[in-house]
Design a protein around this motif. Sequence first.
Motif, PDB file in Angstrom:
ATOM      1  N   ALA A   1     -12.852  -1.453  -6.326  1.00  9.12           N
ATOM      2  CA  ALA A   1     -11.820  -2.097  -7.142  1.00  9.12           C
ATOM      3  C   ALA A   1     -10.649  -2.591  -6.302  1.00  9.12           C
ATOM      4  O   ALA A   1     -10.044  -3.625  -6.607  1.00  9.12           O
ATOM      5  N   GLN A   2     -10.325  -1.863  -5.235  1.00 10.89           N
ATOM      6  CA  GLN A   2      -9.147  -2.191  -4.448  1.00 10.89           C
ATOM      7  C   GLN A   2      -9.419  -3.115  -3.269  1.00 10.89           C
ATOM      8  O   GLN A   2      -8.498  -3.584  -2.616  1.00 10.89           O
TER       9      GLN A   2
ATOM     10  N   LYS B   1     -14.666  -5.164 -11.393  1.00 10.86           N
ATOM     11  CA  LYS B   1     -13.566  -4.745 -12.269  1.00 10.86           C
ATOM     12  C   LYS B   1     -14.006  -3.461 -12.969  1.00 10.86           C
ATOM     13  O   LYS B   1     -14.904  -3.483 -13.816  1.00 10.86           O
TER      14      LYS B   1
ATOM     15  N   SER C   1      -9.378  -0.493 -11.361  1.00 13.90           N
ATOM     16  CA  SER C   1      -8.755  -1.778 -11.050  1.00 13.90           C
ATOM     17  C   SER C   1      -7.265  -1.790 -11.373  1.00 13.90           C
ATOM     18  O   SER C   1      -6.486  -2.504 -10.723  1.00 13.90           O
TER      19      SER C   1
ATOM     20  N   LYS D   1      -8.914  -3.268   1.871  1.00 10.84           N
ATOM     21  CA  LYS D   1      -7.845  -2.384   2.336  1.00 10.84           C
ATOM     22  C   LYS D   1      -8.078  -0.932   1.931  1.00 10.84           C
ATOM     23  O   LYS D   1      -7.491  -0.021   2.506  1.00 10.84           O
ATOM     24  N   ALA D   2      -8.928  -0.726   0.936  1.00 12.15           N
ATOM     25  CA  ALA D   2      -9.187   0.635   0.462  1.00 12.15           C
ATOM     26  C   ALA D   2     -10.368   1.290   1.177  1.00 12.15           C
ATOM     27  O   ALA D   2     -10.681   2.447   0.918  1.00 12.15           O
TER      28      ALA D   2
ATOM     29  N   TYR E   1     -13.103   3.342  -6.642  1.00  8.11           N
ATOM     30  CA  TYR E   1     -11.750   2.982  -6.210  1.00  8.11           C
ATOM     31  C   TYR E   1     -11.813   1.983  -5.059  1.00  8.11           C
ATOM     32  O   TYR E   1     -11.083   0.981  -5.054  1.00  8.11           O
ATOM     33  N   ARG E   2     -12.668   2.227  -4.106  1.00  8.56           N
ATOM     34  CA  ARG E   2     -12.758   1.324  -2.958  1.00  8.56           C
ATOM     35  C   ARG E   2     -13.230  -0.061  -3.360  1.00  8.56           C
ATOM     36  O   ARG E   2     -12.736  -1.082  -2.867  1.00  8.56           O
TER      37      ARG E   2
ATOM     38  N   GLN F   1       0.841  -1.189   0.000  1.00  8.35           N
ATOM     39  CA  GLN F   1       0.000   0.000   0.000  1.00  8.35           C
ATOM     40  C   GLN F   1       0.879   1.244   0.000  1.00  8.35           C
ATOM     41  O   GLN F   1       1.718   1.442   0.886  1.00  8.35           O
TER      42      GLN F   1
ATOM     43  N   PRO G   1      -2.824   1.350  -8.376  1.00  8.37           N
ATOM     44  CA  PRO G   1      -2.266   0.736  -7.162  1.00  8.37           C
ATOM     45  C   PRO G   1      -3.071   1.093  -5.917  1.00  8.37           C
ATOM     46  O   PRO G   1      -3.819   2.081  -5.898  1.00  8.37           O
ATOM     47  N   LEU G   2      -2.890   0.312  -4.890  1.00  9.41           N
ATOM     48  CA  LEU G   2      -3.525   0.554  -3.610  1.00  9.41           C
ATOM     49  C   LEU G   2      -2.771   1.655  -2.869  1.00  9.41           C
ATOM     50  O   LEU G   2      -1.545   1.613  -2.763  1.00  9.41           O
TER      51      LEU G   2
END
Length: 287
Positions: A93-94, A59, A63, A97-98, A90-91, A3, A66-67
């Motif tokens: 796709a990630q 997706k 996607s 952890k996002a 974004y959240r 991350q 990067p995280l």
Amino acid sequence: MQQLDLLILGAGWTSTFLIPLCQSRNISFAATTRDGRKVAGASTTPWSFNPDESATAEKNQFSQLPLAKNILITFPLTGKGQSKTVVEGYRRAQGNKADTARFVQFGSSGIWQIPQQTIWVSRRSPYNTESPRAIAEDELLGLGGAVLNLAGLWGGERQPKNWVGRVAKSKDDVKSKKSLHMVHGQDVARAVLAALKDWDKAKGQRWMVTDGFVYDWWALMAGWADVKAESEGVKDEEPSDQARWVLELMNEERVWALPRSMEALGRCYFGREFWDHFGLVPLKARI
């Protein structure tokens, strides 16, 4: 997947200051550009935002990114839905952890360019709620993000003295020019990292970011009377038309000296608040 500390979506002019600052502070980062070009010597990921894509798909357009713990959106988001698309897309796709990823959006101080009750305008003053940019900013704030509304940007190749001929082509143009508010790219970079470092202060807030000065366009034009001679490398050149018009207008409007009063300038941004809250002082105040 490691991350990163920061993901810059849309690494443009401001990133020529932000990327070197991240490097000097050992802040891990990644950045995107439309064409994948290098910015400040750093490689970027080719990527562009599609506001029409659904954020609900596992997706999606995010996607390939990067995280990161923090995401800076430098390009304009407009209208309802775009900020939500970025944050939720974004959240999703990630992954998990996002979920705690923090979002900062660059906004424009132009949202306050509406009739005000006082000459002093702060981040809490009325703003144009119908502005497409303000609508997107409000949406991001509602999602827990932060917005940095930037004054006019300068630094490096962006030199305000070179704008005079474009913004004031006639004496009437000069007459209409009043206040100007600016902030240097280096201080924008410092503001971003300060907001991320002290997120509890920054989150959910709209911040006005200027260098703390209220400039008088007339004073600047008079002070840059030799800008043409300077650019052309000649001596004993006549002063610029804009400088001559300023002196004529001073006589006509009985202005004894420059800069004019705050009352005469009309709209003055309270540019100290951000720096006070985050315990900083602008490095590049005064253009």
